[in-house]
Scaffold this motif. Structure first.
Motif, PDB file in Angstrom:
ATOM      1  N   LEU A 387       1.464  12.359 -13.406  1.00  0.00           N
ATOM      2  CA  LEU A 387       0.299  11.836 -12.699  1.00  0.00           C
ATOM      3  C   LEU A 387       0.628  10.496 -12.047  1.00  0.00           C
ATOM      4  O   LEU A 387       0.240  10.231 -10.899  1.00  0.00           O
ATOM      5  N   LEU A 388       1.359   9.639 -12.771  1.00  0.00           N
ATOM      6  CA  LEU A 388       1.781   8.362 -12.198  1.00  0.00           C
ATOM      7  C   LEU A 388       2.693   8.586 -10.996  1.00  0.00           C
ATOM      8  O   LEU A 388       2.598   7.890  -9.982  1.00  0.00           O
ATOM      9  N   ASP A 389       3.592   9.563 -11.118  1.00  0.00           N
ATOM     10  CA  ASP A 389       4.499   9.891 -10.019  1.00  0.00           C
ATOM     11  C   ASP A 389       3.703  10.318  -8.786  1.00  0.00           C
ATOM     12  O   ASP A 389       4.002   9.915  -7.652  1.00  0.00           O
ATOM     13  N   GLU A 390       2.672  11.111  -9.004  1.00  0.00           N
ATOM     14  CA  GLU A 390       1.832  11.575  -7.896  1.00  0.00           C
ATOM     15  C   GLU A 390       1.115  10.411  -7.219  1.00  0.00           C
ATOM     16  O   GLU A 390       1.052  10.329  -5.988  1.00  0.00           O
ATOM     17  N   ILE A 391       0.578   9.500  -8.027  1.00  0.00           N
ATOM     18  CA  ILE A 391      -0.159   8.349  -7.492  1.00  0.00           C
ATOM     19  C   ILE A 391       0.771   7.427  -6.705  1.00  0.00           C
ATOM     20  O   ILE A 391       0.501   7.068  -5.554  1.00  0.00           O
ATOM     21  N   PHE A 392       1.867   7.037  -7.333  1.00  0.00           N
ATOM     22  CA  PHE A 392       2.787   6.091  -6.706  1.00  0.00           C
ATOM     23  C   PHE A 392       3.466   6.693  -5.481  1.00  0.00           C
ATOM     24  O   PHE A 392       3.701   5.999  -4.488  1.00  0.00           O
ATOM     25  N   SER A 393       3.783   7.985  -5.541  1.00  0.00           N
ATOM     26  CA  SER A 393       4.424   8.643  -4.398  1.00  0.00           C
ATOM     27  C   SER A 393       3.483   8.694  -3.200  1.00  0.00           C
ATOM     28  O   SER A 393       3.897   8.486  -2.054  1.00  0.00           O
ATOM     29  N   PHE A 394       2.212   8.965  -3.468  1.00  0.00           N
ATOM     30  CA  PHE A 394       1.223   8.997  -2.381  1.00  0.00           C
ATOM     31  C   PHE A 394       1.151   7.643  -1.684  1.00  0.00           C
ATOM     32  O   PHE A 394       1.167   7.563  -0.442  1.00  0.00           O
ATOM     33  N   ILE A 395       1.085   6.573  -2.454  1.00  0.00           N
ATOM     34  CA  ILE A 395       0.983   5.232  -1.874  1.00  0.00           C
ATOM     35  C   ILE A 395       2.253   4.879  -1.108  1.00  0.00           C
ATOM     36  O   ILE A 395       2.197   4.309  -0.012  1.00  0.00           O
ATOM     37  N   SER A 396       3.407   5.233  -1.662  1.00  0.00           N
ATOM     38  CA  SER A 396       4.673   4.898  -0.997  1.00  0.00           C
ATOM     39  C   SER A 396       4.820   5.614   0.338  1.00  0.00           C
ATOM     40  O   SER A 396       5.433   5.089   1.271  1.00  0.00           O
ATOM     41  N   LYS A 397       4.232   6.791   0.475  1.00  0.00           N
ATOM     42  CA  LYS A 397       4.352   7.561   1.713  1.00  0.00           C
ATOM     43  C   LYS A 397       3.271   7.207   2.732  1.00  0.00           C
ATOM     44  O   LYS A 397       3.509   7.250   3.945  1.00  0.00           O
ATOM     45  N   ASN A 398       2.082   6.875   2.253  1.00  0.00           N
ATOM     46  CA  ASN A 398       0.937   6.723   3.155  1.00  0.00           C
ATOM     47  C   ASN A 398       0.478   5.283   3.376  1.00  0.00           C
ATOM     48  O   ASN A 398      -0.384   5.049   4.226  1.00  0.00           O
ATOM     49  N   CYS A 399       1.033   4.328   2.625  1.00  0.00           N
ATOM     50  CA  CYS A 399       0.517   2.962   2.717  1.00  0.00           C
ATOM     51  C   CYS A 399       1.589   1.942   3.099  1.00  0.00           C
ATOM     52  O   CYS A 399       1.431   0.751   2.854  1.00  0.00           O
ATOM     53  N   ARG A 400       2.663   2.407   3.696  1.00  0.00           N
ATOM     54  CA  ARG A 400       3.691   1.474   4.151  1.00  0.00           C
ATOM     55  C   ARG A 400       3.203   0.721   5.390  1.00  0.00           C
ATOM     56  O   ARG A 400       2.417   1.242   6.174  1.00  0.00           O
ATOM     57  N   ARG A 401       3.700  -0.497   5.549  1.00  0.00           N
ATOM     58  CA  ARG A 401       3.388  -1.240   6.762  1.00  0.00           C
ATOM     59  C   ARG A 401       4.010  -0.523   7.949  1.00  0.00           C
ATOM     60  O   ARG A 401       5.147  -0.047   7.880  1.00  0.00           O
TER      61      ARG A 401
END
Length: 435
Positions: A387-401
């Motif tokens: 679940l943590l992997d899913e959360i962090f992966s989503f942010i790393s892909k969709n919330c980069r500058r």
């Protein structure tokens, strides 16, 4: 990367521990006995609801709470949230979150050659309230906003989190809440023109602090020396600033003197695009180490506190507060601050784990996609790494500058100060945990 996930989630997991939250509830006298409304559920519901809205709505908070506990919480919820002790409870949780997530684990990261060890930004932002609260929170603009509250905030720029917060009526003078000069030793403080005060700045210098503050447009000190952009002294006769023949677009670095003080100050004239005229910065930074252009770049970092307020108002429900209870107003403001602290910690953690530049604003905007999952993980007794992997992966892909090339050309990154100097001490913290 499983160990790294656990490393960064552990402080959050500890913060949302049911036993510790209940202890805070008892200590602040918010809840002496745990009955139908559980403080840990109350806290997590506040964070989730305020994270998805642009204005606070008690009905929305109650609906989410009822859906989680599968029972009506109407009466206990309203009885508890209107208490002054509830405000104290949420405020104490904000202070604990700041300490646990940003202050305790991480060390200083500014370059050794920098004369200051901290960078503080200070400003205030007002929030219009229901006109019926004009007695408790009188506003400055009696016709358009008879009731308003001001959030006075000192932001620790290195850590990206609030250092000091105070709430008061908008009508009160903002200078009453500026940082105490006694607590600014080896600290650089940056403020807008509303906080310009020669006596105050003189005390900061005397206490061993540093400042870059926007001066008012009508200042007229005695100019005793003038320098070009490279710091080379130019021939100059002493004269008043208004007598100095300089054009609006001229860049002038000066040593000046006010009659009522014995302390010399450094004033930098620059072209203010917004006001389409001359602007002035006053500072005590050494010219040999900080050129005029460098001081201007540093002051540009003050925009970070404006972004902090933007995230609070637009993505943490502080655009509007629909209530006539003054205690609920303050409770919701503190809860919004807590929500932003959680979001920023997660954004920062993902940036370190993926070694990329994460936008805190994008992380805030997209929280509806990941924050409920995170709250479920934090409330669970199990360590669900997937679940943590899913959360962090989503942010790393969709919330980069989106424009990292431009970012690396700005003062934020080239100065190695803000905000990703945090990478250095976060990496250090991570390596210690691994060892």
């Amino acid at each position: 990367m499983n160990n790294e996930f656990i490393t960064f989630s552990r402080p959050l997991k500890s913060f949302f521990d049911k036993i510790s939250i209940r202890e805070f509830a008892r200590k602040t006298k918010f809840m002496q006995r745990i009955r139908l409304l559980q403080p840990e559920c109350f806290l997590s519901t506040l964070i989730q609801t305020l994270s998805f809205k642009d204005h606070a709505n008690l009905a929305d908070i109650l609906r989410i709470m009822d859906s989680e506990q599968e029972t009506s919480q109407y009466k206990p919820f309203h009885n508890q949230i209107k208490k002054a002790e509830c405000t104290t409870f949420i405020q104490s949780m904000v202070e604990e979150a700041t300490k646990a997530l940003f202050l305790a684990p991480f060390k200083q990261a500014l370059p050794k050659e920098t004369p200051f060890k901290n960078i503080f930004l200070h400003d205030g932002s007002s929030l219009t309230l229901n006109p019926r609260l004009k007695e408790e929170f009188p506003g400055r603009f009696t016709k358009t906003a008879p009731a308003a509250i001001e959030c006075h905030l000192t932001m620790d720029l290195v850590k990206g989190v609030a250092h000091y917060i105070a709430l008061d009526a908008d009508k009160e003078s903002e200078k009453n809440y500026r940082p105490s000069e006694k607590g600014l030793k080896e600290t650089l403080v940056m403020m807008d023109a509303g906080y310009f005060d020669i006596g105050y700045l003189e005390k900061i210098s005397q206490s061993g602090g540093f400042f870059v503050v926007r001066a008012k447009a009508n200042i007229n000190p005695l100019v005793v020396a003038k320098y070009n952009e490279m710091g080379t002294e130019l021939f100059h006769n002493e004269m008043k600033l208004k007598e100095l023949k300089s054009k609006d677009h001229d860049f002038v670095d000066m040593d000046v003197q006010w009659i009522k003080t014995n302390t010399p100050f450094r004033v930098i004239q620059f072209y203010d695009r917004k006001r389409k005229g001359k602007g002035y910065l006053i500072t005590n930074l050494n010219r040999g180490q900080f050129t005029g252009e460098k001081v201007l770049s540093l002051y540009g970092l003050r925009w970070q506190i404006e972004l902090f307020f933007k995230e609070l108002k637009s993505f943490c429900s502080l655009k509007k507060v629909n209530t006539v209870n003054p205690n609920i107003v303050k409770t919701l403001i503190w809860a919004s601050l807590l929500t932003l602290i959680i979001k920023r910690y997660v954004a920062l953690s993902v940036g370190i784990l993926w070694q990329t530049i994460i936008s805190t604003q994008k992380t805030c905007r997209s929280s509806i996609c990941w924050l409920p999952k995170l709250m479920n993980y934090l409330k669970s007794d199990e360590q669900d790494i997937s679940l943590l992997d899913e959360i962090f992966s989503f942010i790393s892909k969709n919330c980069r500058r989106s424009n990292t090339k431009r970012d690396r050309e700005t003062e934020m990154f080239t100065s190695d100060l803000i905000p990703y100097c945090q990478i250095k001490y976060l990496e250090s913290y991570l390596h210690k945990k691994r060892a």
